[in-house]
Design a protein around this motif. Structure first.
Motif, PDB file in Angstrom:
ATOM      1  N   THR A 103     -17.884   6.016 -38.833  1.00 12.83           N
ATOM      2  CA  THR A 103     -17.477   4.826 -39.582  1.00 12.83           C
ATOM      3  C   THR A 103     -16.280   5.190 -40.462  1.00 12.83           C
ATOM      4  N   PRO A 104     -15.529   4.198 -40.930  1.00 12.37           N
ATOM      5  CA  PRO A 104     -14.401   4.507 -41.816  1.00 12.37           C
ATOM      6  C   PRO A 104     -14.814   5.319 -43.042  1.00 12.37           C
ATOM      7  N   LEU A 105     -16.000   5.042 -43.571  1.00 14.26           N
ATOM      8  CA  LEU A 105     -16.484   5.789 -44.732  1.00 14.26           C
ATOM      9  C   LEU A 105     -16.753   7.251 -44.362  1.00 14.26           C
ATOM     10  N   GLU A 106     -17.316   7.489 -43.166  1.00 16.01           N
ATOM     11  CA  GLU A 106     -17.588   8.861 -42.723  1.00 16.01           C
ATOM     12  C   GLU A 106     -16.294   9.616 -42.420  1.00 16.01           C
ATOM     13  N   ARG A 107     -15.258   8.894 -42.017  1.00 13.71           N
ATOM     14  CA  ARG A 107     -13.979   9.540 -41.695  1.00 13.71           C
ATOM     15  C   ARG A 107     -13.256  10.071 -42.928  1.00 13.71           C
ATOM     16  N   VAL A 108     -13.519   9.528 -44.088  1.00 14.38           N
ATOM     17  CA  VAL A 108     -12.856  10.032 -45.295  1.00 14.38           C
ATOM     18  C   VAL A 108     -13.623  11.200 -45.927  1.00 14.38           C
ATOM     19  N   SER A 109     -14.781  11.483 -45.384  1.00 12.79           N
ATOM     20  CA  SER A 109     -15.575  12.603 -45.882  1.00 12.79           C
ATOM     21  C   SER A 109     -14.848  13.924 -45.605  1.00 12.79           C
ATOM     22  N   LYS A 110     -14.700  14.741 -46.619  1.00  7.74           N
ATOM     23  CA  LYS A 110     -14.024  16.039 -46.457  1.00  7.74           C
ATOM     24  C   LYS A 110     -14.772  16.932 -45.472  1.00  7.74           C
ATOM     25  N   LYS A 111     -16.076  16.813 -45.455  1.00 10.86           N
ATOM     26  CA  LYS A 111     -16.895  17.609 -44.539  1.00 10.86           C
ATOM     27  C   LYS A 111     -16.560  17.264 -43.087  1.00 10.86           C
ATOM     28  N   ASN A 112     -16.481  15.980 -42.766  1.00 12.08           N
ATOM     29  CA  ASN A 112     -16.164  15.558 -41.397  1.00 12.08           C
ATOM     30  C   ASN A 112     -14.715  15.884 -41.038  1.00 12.08           C
ATOM     31  N   TRP A 113     -13.812  15.711 -42.009  1.00 14.33           N
ATOM     32  CA  TRP A 113     -12.410  16.014 -41.769  1.00 14.33           C
ATOM     33  C   TRP A 113     -12.238  17.514 -41.495  1.00 14.33           C
ATOM     34  N   ALA A 114     -12.930  18.342 -42.276  1.00 15.61           N
ATOM     35  CA  ALA A 114     -12.874  19.798 -42.071  1.00 15.61           C
ATOM     36  C   ALA A 114     -13.450  20.170 -40.707  1.00 15.61           C
ATOM     37  N   TYR A 115     -14.558  19.539 -40.329  1.00 18.31           N
ATOM     38  CA  TYR A 115     -15.159  19.809 -39.019  1.00 18.31           C
ATOM     39  C   TYR A 115     -14.185  19.468 -37.904  1.00 18.31           C
ATOM     40  N   LEU A 116     -13.499  18.334 -38.034  1.00 21.07           N
ATOM     41  CA  LEU A 116     -12.520  17.906 -37.036  1.00 21.07           C
ATOM     42  C   LEU A 116     -11.434  18.960 -36.862  1.00 21.07           C
ATOM     43  N   ILE A 117     -10.846  19.395 -37.942  1.00 26.68           N
ATOM     44  CA  ILE A 117      -9.722  20.342 -37.881  1.00 26.68           C
ATOM     45  C   ILE A 117     -10.180  21.713 -37.410  1.00 26.68           C
ATOM     46  N   ILE A 118     -11.249  22.207 -37.976  1.00 25.99           N
ATOM     47  CA  ILE A 118     -11.724  23.552 -37.628  1.00 25.99           C
ATOM     48  C   ILE A 118     -12.135  23.607 -36.156  1.00 25.99           C
ATOM     49  N   THR A 119     -12.840  22.598 -35.681  1.00 29.46           N
ATOM     50  CA  THR A 119     -13.275  22.585 -34.285  1.00 29.46           C
ATOM     51  C   THR A 119     -12.085  22.500 -33.345  1.00 29.46           C
ATOM     52  N   CYS A 120     -11.150  21.617 -33.641  1.00 27.57           N
ATOM     53  CA  CYS A 120      -9.967  21.474 -32.788  1.00 27.57           C
ATOM     54  C   CYS A 120      -9.154  22.767 -32.757  1.00 27.57           C
ATOM     55  N   GLU A 121      -8.917  23.351 -33.905  1.00 26.86           N
ATOM     56  CA  GLU A 121      -8.126  24.581 -33.962  1.00 26.86           C
ATOM     57  C   GLU A 121      -8.856  25.749 -33.307  1.00 26.86           C
ATOM     58  N   ASN A 122     -10.182  25.765 -33.386  1.00 21.34           N
ATOM     59  CA  ASN A 122     -10.953  26.810 -32.699  1.00 21.34           C
ATOM     60  C   ASN A 122     -10.824  26.693 -31.181  1.00 21.34           C
ATOM     61  N   VAL A 123     -10.824  25.468 -30.667  1.00 23.61           N
ATOM     62  CA  VAL A 123     -10.652  25.260 -29.224  1.00 23.61           C
ATOM     63  C   VAL A 123      -9.281  25.774 -28.801  1.00 23.61           C
ATOM     64  N   ILE A 124      -8.258  25.413 -29.560  1.00 21.84           N
ATOM     65  CA  ILE A 124      -6.888  25.831 -29.248  1.00 21.84           C
ATOM     66  C   ILE A 124      -6.764  27.349 -29.344  1.00 21.84           C
ATOM     67  N   GLN A 125      -7.332  27.926 -30.395  1.00 28.36           N
ATOM     68  CA  GLN A 125      -7.254  29.379 -30.589  1.00 28.36           C
ATOM     69  C   GLN A 125      -8.016  30.128 -29.507  1.00 28.36           C
ATOM     70  N   THR A 126      -9.155  29.618 -29.087  1.00 27.14           N
ATOM     71  CA  THR A 126      -9.931  30.258 -28.024  1.00 27.14           C
ATOM     72  C   THR A 126      -9.138  30.287 -26.729  1.00 27.14           C
ATOM     73  N   GLU A 127      -8.520  29.171 -26.391  1.00 27.87           N
ATOM     74  CA  GLU A 127      -7.714  29.107 -25.168  1.00 27.87           C
ATOM     75  C   GLU A 127      -6.538  30.078 -25.262  1.00 27.87           C
ATOM     76  N   PHE A 128      -5.892  30.112 -26.417  1.00 32.08           N
ATOM     77  CA  PHE A 128      -4.768  31.024 -26.633  1.00 32.08           C
ATOM     78  C   PHE A 128      -5.214  32.480 -26.520  1.00 32.08           C
ATOM     79  N   ASN A 129      -6.345  32.821 -27.140  1.00 28.87           N
ATOM     80  CA  ASN A 129      -6.847  34.198 -27.099  1.00 28.87           C
ATOM     81  C   ASN A 129      -7.193  34.631 -25.679  1.00 28.87           C
ATOM     82  N   GLN A 130      -7.746  33.730 -24.885  1.00 31.22           N
ATOM     83  CA  GLN A 130      -8.094  34.076 -23.508  1.00 31.22           C
ATOM     84  C   GLN A 130      -6.845  34.345 -22.678  1.00 31.22           C
ATOM     85  N   LEU A 131      -5.811  33.538 -22.885  1.00 27.92           N
ATOM     86  CA  LEU A 131      -4.558  33.770 -22.166  1.00 27.92           C
ATOM     87  C   LEU A 131      -3.909  35.079 -22.623  1.00 27.92           C
TER      88      LEU A 131
END
Length: 158
Positions: A103-131
């Motif tokens: 929901t819009p209220l859940e999207r402004v939560s710092k916890k959810n925003w941090a989860y979004l960024i950390i998870t996305c960057e971990n996926v990118i970093q994992t792919e980069f590390n494997q290559l």
């Protein structure tokens, strides 16, 4: 510089990265399929030529070509790359789906925003590390082999 919003992060980081990974999948898959079909075709041609026309030399020739194609597939780690890009794409799609379900209220939560960024960057970093690991492994394998010039030099008798 102003910090970006979560919506901007999704729009300018998550979606383009997901699209880039998913665009690589069909290209790699096509290369794998073409090379595998070529391997089967050459194997069949070599067998038919040897069996019906008694051209035994074709067995050696097609086997050598098949070996070269198989080496290309292995050297390029095509199947491993295909798996990596599929996993990364699925993870980013799941993350985007999760984010869009908030929901819009859940999207402004710092916890959810941090989860979004950390998870996305971990996926990118994992792919980069494997290559990166694959490249280091290739370099180690190549360092052990003599260079073409060194291998072709004639040994002078003394």
């Amino acid at each position: 510089f102003n910090p970006i919003t979560a919506a901007q992060y999704v729009e300018f980081r998550l979606k383009p990265t997901k699209k880039r990974y998913s665009n690589k999948i069909p290209k790699i898959n096509r290369k794998i399929i073409i090379l595998q079909i070529t391997i089967y075709f050459l194997g069949g041609v070599g067998t038919l030529l040897a069996a019906f026309l008694y051209l035994d030399i074709w067995i050696a020739l097609t086997t050598a070509i098949i070996g070269a194609i198989s080496s290309i597939l292995q050297l390029k780690n095509s199947q491993q790359k295909l798996v990596q890009y599929n996993l990364a794409t699925v993870a980013l799609k799941n993350l985007e789906f999760w984010w869009s379900s908030l929901t819009p209220l859940e999207r402004v939560s710092k916890k959810n925003w941090a989860y979004l960024i950390i998870t996305c960057e971990n996926v990118i970093q994992t792919e980069f590390n494997q290559l990166k690991f694959a490249m280091k492994s290739k370099n180690k394998a190549l360092k052990g082999k003599p260079r073409r010039r060194e291998a072709n030099r004639a040994v002078k008798p003394e």
